[in-house]
Design an enzyme around this catalytic site. Structure first.
Site, mmCIF file in Angstrom:
data_model
loop_
_atom_site.group_PDB
_atom_site.id
_atom_site.type_symbol
_atom_site.label_atom_id
_atom_site.label_comp_id
_atom_site.label_asym_id
_atom_site.label_seq_id
_atom_site.Cartn_x
_atom_site.Cartn_y
_atom_site.Cartn_z
ATOM 1 N N PRO A 154 49.409 119.366 -1.841
ATOM 2 C CA PRO A 154 49.593 119.515 -3.285
ATOM 3 C C PRO A 154 49.599 120.986 -3.680
ATOM 4 O O PRO A 154 48.728 121.755 -3.270
ATOM 5 C CB PRO A 154 48.382 118.784 -3.879
ATOM 6 C CG PRO A 154 48.015 117.781 -2.828
ATOM 7 C CD PRO A 154 48.291 118.469 -1.519
ATOM 8 N N GLU A 155 50.598 121.389 -4.452
ATOM 9 C CA GLU A 155 50.726 122.767 -4.881
ATOM 10 C C GLU A 155 50.412 122.853 -6.375
ATOM 11 O O GLU A 155 49.959 121.884 -6.971
ATOM 12 C CB GLU A 155 52.118 123.289 -4.526
ATOM 13 C CG GLU A 155 52.353 123.251 -3.009
ATOM 14 C CD GLU A 155 53.694 123.806 -2.576
ATOM 15 O OE1 GLU A 155 54.443 124.316 -3.427
ATOM 16 O OE2 GLU A 155 54.008 123.716 -1.377
ATOM 17 N N HIS A 215 39.125 105.897 2.468
ATOM 18 C CA HIS A 215 39.277 107.334 2.289
ATOM 19 C C HIS A 215 38.822 107.833 0.919
ATOM 20 O O HIS A 215 39.170 108.941 0.518
ATOM 21 C CB HIS A 215 40.732 107.732 2.541
ATOM 22 C CG HIS A 215 41.223 107.390 3.914
ATOM 23 N ND1 HIS A 215 40.646 107.909 5.055
ATOM 24 C CD2 HIS A 215 42.214 106.557 4.325
ATOM 25 C CE1 HIS A 215 41.273 107.424 6.124
ATOM 26 N NE2 HIS A 215 42.223 106.606 5.697
ATOM 27 N N ARG A 238 42.961 112.911 5.015
ATOM 28 C CA ARG A 238 42.833 113.895 6.090
ATOM 29 C C ARG A 238 41.584 114.766 5.961
ATOM 30 O O ARG A 238 41.283 115.563 6.843
ATOM 31 C CB ARG A 238 44.087 114.764 6.150
ATOM 32 C CG ARG A 238 45.346 113.936 6.428
ATOM 33 C CD ARG A 238 46.582 114.794 6.581
ATOM 34 N NE ARG A 238 46.525 115.598 7.782
ATOM 35 C CZ ARG A 238 47.494 116.434 8.170
ATOM 36 N NH1 ARG A 238 48.578 116.560 7.420
ATOM 37 N NH2 ARG A 238 47.384 117.130 9.269
ATOM 38 N N ARG A 292 54.917 146.596 0.426
ATOM 39 C CA ARG A 292 54.923 145.338 1.160
ATOM 40 C C ARG A 292 56.215 145.201 1.964
ATOM 41 O O ARG A 292 57.280 144.945 1.402
ATOM 42 C CB ARG A 292 54.790 144.155 0.196
ATOM 43 C CG ARG A 292 53.434 144.048 -0.502
ATOM 44 C CD ARG A 292 52.337 143.643 0.470
ATOM 45 N NE ARG A 292 51.096 143.373 -0.210
ATOM 46 C CZ ARG A 292 50.656 142.159 -0.547
ATOM 47 N NH1 ARG A 292 51.374 141.095 -0.244
ATOM 48 N NH2 ARG A 292 49.516 142.003 -1.176
#
Length: 273
Positions: free
Chosen positions: A2-3, A91, A109, A154
């Site tokens: 999930p972002e 879970h 997980r 960078r």
């Protein structure tokens, strides 16, 4: 994983059920997730009122007057609001009971996290997981000038700089690929070689991409679902992500895939220079 859009969709879904409410019970199953559960968490939270629910990067922050509960969804986690008598499944690891409802964290997980930052430790932004985070991409501090200024030294590829999280936080792998496509920037380009005008396009693309993803409930690739149990559907709108070998939706060239920092990057070699 999930972002930012998925976490923001989750925050918007749970906030009306949490803000201003009093915690009536806490249930912890197993011994923790990525890290052990905080000691005496139930005693800390029971009979305490939630003041606000907000997000920092990919972290959900549930604020009390004496500290902040920090939740992270890990790679496969999600939160749901359920009736409190809903039986727990294999879970389901954490319940925050609010009267007749429960905020339940499910994480197959177990890479997620349930952490506590006490007010006596200072502002939650000083927590070790939060203090190094960059600016929020949907807030005023995120600008082309800021990106340009912070990338002059960078030499890493712009895709990797976006994912690093120390300049801008929460863009994530999926949305970095999509944003770079919309901005017409090759993901392999060194960040320091991108000029201010191109960063203007990139900032606009990131904002547009994240806002569209939030509006469409985020992306559901495997496990993610919103707090109401509904999947997101932004994945149906991808221009390049997970479309290797398929024709570009704009020019028809073949979308390519490469590995950058162990993550898959997708791009159009014709549209992105």
């Amino acid at each position: 994983m999930p972002e930012l859009p998925e976490v923001e969709v989750t925050r918007r879904g749970v906030a009306p059920h949490l803000d201003g409410k009093i915690v009536t019970a806490v249930t912890l199953r197993h011994d923790g997730l990525r890290w052990p559960f905080p000691d005496k968490l139930a005693a800390r939270l029971c009979n305490r009122r939630i003041h606000a629910t907000r997000r920092r990067g990919k972290y959900l922050l549930i604020e009390f007057d004496h500290g902040t509960l920090i939740l992270h969804l890990g790679m496969s986690g999600h939160l749901r609001i359920l009736p409190k008598d809903t039986p727990a499944r294999k879970h389901d690891h954490f319940d925050l009971e609010i009267g007749a409802q429960v905020l339940r964290m499910t994480d197959p997980r177990r890479f997620g996290a349930v952490l506590w930052h006490g007010a006596e430790e200072g502002p939650v932004e000083e927590h070790i997981l939060l203090r190094g985070l960059g600016v929020e991409p949907l807030e005023e501090g995120f600008s082309a000038e800021m990106l340009y200024r912070n990338t002059r030294n960078r030499s890493a590829a712009i895709k990797q700089v976006l994912l690093a999280g120390d300049i801008v936080v929460g863009v994530g792998n999926i949305y970095a690929s999509e944003s770079l496509f919309k901005a017409g920037i090759n993901p392999k380009t060194a960040a320091q070689r991108i000029g201010l005008a191109r960063y203007e396009k990139l900032v606009a693309a990131i904002r547009e991409t994240l806002a569209a993803a939030i509006a469409q409930g985020g992306s559901t690739l495997r496990d993610f679902m919103a707090a109401n149990g509904q999947p997101g559907y932004f994945q149906q709108s991808y221009f390049v992500y997970d479309r290797a070998g398929e024709p570009c939706r704009v020019c028809g060239a073949t979308v390519r895939q490469l590995k950058q920092g162990q993550r898959s990057t997708f791009y159009c070699p014709n549209c992105q220079k």
